[in-house]
Design a protein around this motif. Structure first.
Motif, short mmCIF file in Angstrom:
data_model
loop_
_atom_site.label_atom_id
_atom_site.label_comp_id
_atom_site.label_asym_id
_atom_site.label_seq_id
_atom_site.Cartn_x
_atom_site.Cartn_y
_atom_site.Cartn_z
N ILE A 26 51.36 22.29 34.67
CA ILE A 26 51.45 23.25 33.57
C ILE A 26 50.08 23.86 33.31
O ILE A 26 49.95 25.08 33.11
N VAL A 27 49.02 23.09 33.33
CA VAL A 27 47.66 23.59 33.09
C VAL A 27 47.29 24.56 34.22
O VAL A 27 46.74 25.64 33.96
N VAL A 28 47.63 24.19 35.45
CA VAL A 28 47.30 25.05 36.59
C VAL A 28 48.09 26.34 36.47
O VAL A 28 47.57 27.44 36.72
N ALA A 29 49.40 26.25 36.11
CA ALA A 29 50.22 27.43 35.99
C ALA A 29 49.70 28.34 34.89
O ALA A 29 49.64 29.57 35.03
N VAL A 30 49.31 27.77 33.73
CA VAL A 30 48.78 28.57 32.63
C VAL A 30 47.46 29.21 33.09
O VAL A 30 47.19 30.39 32.83
N LEU A 31 46.65 28.42 33.75
CA LEU A 31 45.37 28.97 34.24
C LEU A 31 45.65 30.12 35.24
O LEU A 31 44.98 31.16 35.20
N TRP A 32 46.65 29.87 36.12
CA TRP A 32 46.96 30.86 37.14
C TRP A 32 47.54 32.11 36.51
O TRP A 32 47.26 33.22 36.96
N TRP A 33 48.29 31.97 35.47
CA TRP A 33 48.99 33.07 34.84
C TRP A 33 48.08 33.82 33.88
O TRP A 33 48.11 35.04 33.81
N LYS A 34 47.23 33.11 33.10
CA LYS A 34 46.42 33.74 32.08
C LYS A 34 44.94 33.91 32.48
O LYS A 34 44.31 34.88 32.07
N VAL A 35 44.36 33.03 33.22
CA VAL A 35 42.92 33.06 33.45
C VAL A 35 42.58 33.75 34.78
O VAL A 35 41.62 34.54 34.86
N VAL A 36 43.37 33.46 35.81
CA VAL A 36 43.01 33.97 37.14
C VAL A 36 43.04 35.50 37.19
O VAL A 36 42.11 36.11 37.74
N PRO A 37 44.06 36.22 36.66
CA PRO A 37 44.02 37.68 36.79
C PRO A 37 42.78 38.32 36.16
O PRO A 37 42.16 39.19 36.80
N PRO A 38 42.36 37.95 34.92
CA PRO A 38 41.13 38.57 34.41
C PRO A 38 39.90 38.20 35.23
O PRO A 38 39.00 39.01 35.43
N VAL A 39 39.87 36.95 35.73
CA VAL A 39 38.72 36.52 36.54
C VAL A 39 38.70 37.32 37.84
O VAL A 39 37.64 37.76 38.29
N ARG A 40 39.90 37.50 38.46
CA ARG A 40 39.97 38.29 39.69
C ARG A 40 39.52 39.74 39.42
O ARG A 40 38.80 40.34 40.22
N THR A 41 40.01 40.28 38.30
CA THR A 41 39.62 41.65 37.95
C THR A 41 38.11 41.73 37.76
O THR A 41 37.46 42.66 38.26
N ALA A 42 37.58 40.77 37.06
CA ALA A 42 36.12 40.74 36.84
C ALA A 42 35.39 40.58 38.16
O ALA A 42 34.36 41.23 38.41
N MET A 43 35.91 39.70 39.03
CA MET A 43 35.26 39.49 40.33
C MET A 43 35.35 40.78 41.18
O MET A 43 34.39 41.14 41.86
N ARG A 44 36.54 41.45 41.14
CA ARG A 44 36.69 42.68 41.89
C ARG A 44 35.71 43.75 41.38
O ARG A 44 35.09 44.45 42.15
N ARG A 45 35.62 43.87 40.06
CA ARG A 45 34.67 44.83 39.49
C ARG A 45 33.24 44.51 39.92
O ARG A 45 32.48 45.39 40.30
N THR A 46 32.90 43.24 39.85
CA THR A 46 31.56 42.81 40.24
C THR A 46 31.32 43.11 41.72
O THR A 46 30.26 43.62 42.11
N GLN A 47 32.36 42.80 42.58
CA GLN A 47 32.22 43.09 44.01
C GLN A 47 32.10 44.60 44.25
O GLN A 47 31.30 45.04 45.08
N ASP A 48 32.92 45.36 43.52
CA ASP A 48 32.83 46.81 43.65
C ASP A 48 31.46 47.33 43.23
O ASP A 48 30.88 48.20 43.89
N GLN A 49 30.93 46.80 42.10
CA GLN A 49 29.60 47.20 41.64
C GLN A 49 28.54 46.81 42.66
O GLN A 49 27.63 47.60 42.96
N ILE A 50 28.68 45.60 43.22
CA ILE A 50 27.70 45.16 44.23
C ILE A 50 27.80 46.05 45.47
O ILE A 50 26.79 46.48 46.04
N ALA A 51 29.05 46.35 45.91
CA ALA A 51 29.23 47.21 47.09
C ALA A 51 28.65 48.60 46.81
O ALA A 51 27.99 49.20 47.67
N LYS A 52 28.92 49.10 45.58
CA LYS A 52 28.39 50.41 45.21
C LYS A 52 26.87 50.38 45.19
O LYS A 52 26.21 51.32 45.69
#
Length: 164
Positions: A13-39
């Motif tokens: 349940i903790v992993v599912a909640v983390l996967w459902w609520k925490v991972v998407p914003p972290v991925r988005t933040a990581m993608r933005r960071t990667q995009d900024q670094i690539a830029k």
């Protein structure tokens, strides 16, 4: 084992909640960071390319400026040499003109002195001749001898005219 299953269900349940609520914003933040670094990497590469281009243009402009400066310096030297030659020729012409004028002045002065000397010598000669004649004719005997010589010369000049 029930504890183990409860812990496993809680963990899922903790992993599912983390996967459902925490991972998407972290991925988005990581993608933005990667995009900024690539830029930033792309911008750094573009800046490096611009810097290399600017350095090449600077070296080319510097080389061209040095070449132009050398041409200007050579032209200035040639102009200076030409001006020196022209000034030397002008000075030589002026010296020759002054020499010629001096020679002409000397000739004119020499002729003036010669004229003055002839005039003075002529006057002195006439004066001296007058004094010598006056001195010679001062005595009666010299006067008679001079008149006799003059008459003899006139007679000698008329004698050949009568014989012709």
């Amino acid at each position: 084992m029930a504890d183990y299953i409860a812990e496993l269900v809680g963990f899922v349940i903790v992993v599912a909640v983390l996967w459902w609520k925490v991972v998407p914003p972290v991925r988005t933040a990581m993608r933005r960071t990667q995009d900024q670094i690539a830029k930033q990497v792309e911008e750094a590469a573009a800046a490096a390319a611009l810097l290399a281009e600017a350095e090449r243009k600077y070296r080319d402009a510097l080389a061209e400026a040095r070449t132009e400066a050398a041409k200007i310096r050579d032209a200035a030297r040639a102009d200076a040499q030409r001006i020196v030659v022209e000034m030397r020729e002008a000075a030589e012409r002026e010296v020759e003109r002054i020499r010629q004028r001096g020679a002409d002045d000397l000739i004119a002065q020499r002729q003036q002195v010669i004229r003055e000397l002839r005039t003075r010598i002529g006057a002195l000669s006439v004066d001296l001749a007058g004094e010598l004649v006056a001195e010679h004719l001062a005595s009666q005997q010299n006067r008679s001898a001079t008149v006799d010589r003059l008459l003899d010369e006139l007679a000698a000049m008329s004698a050949p005219a009568e014989g012709s």
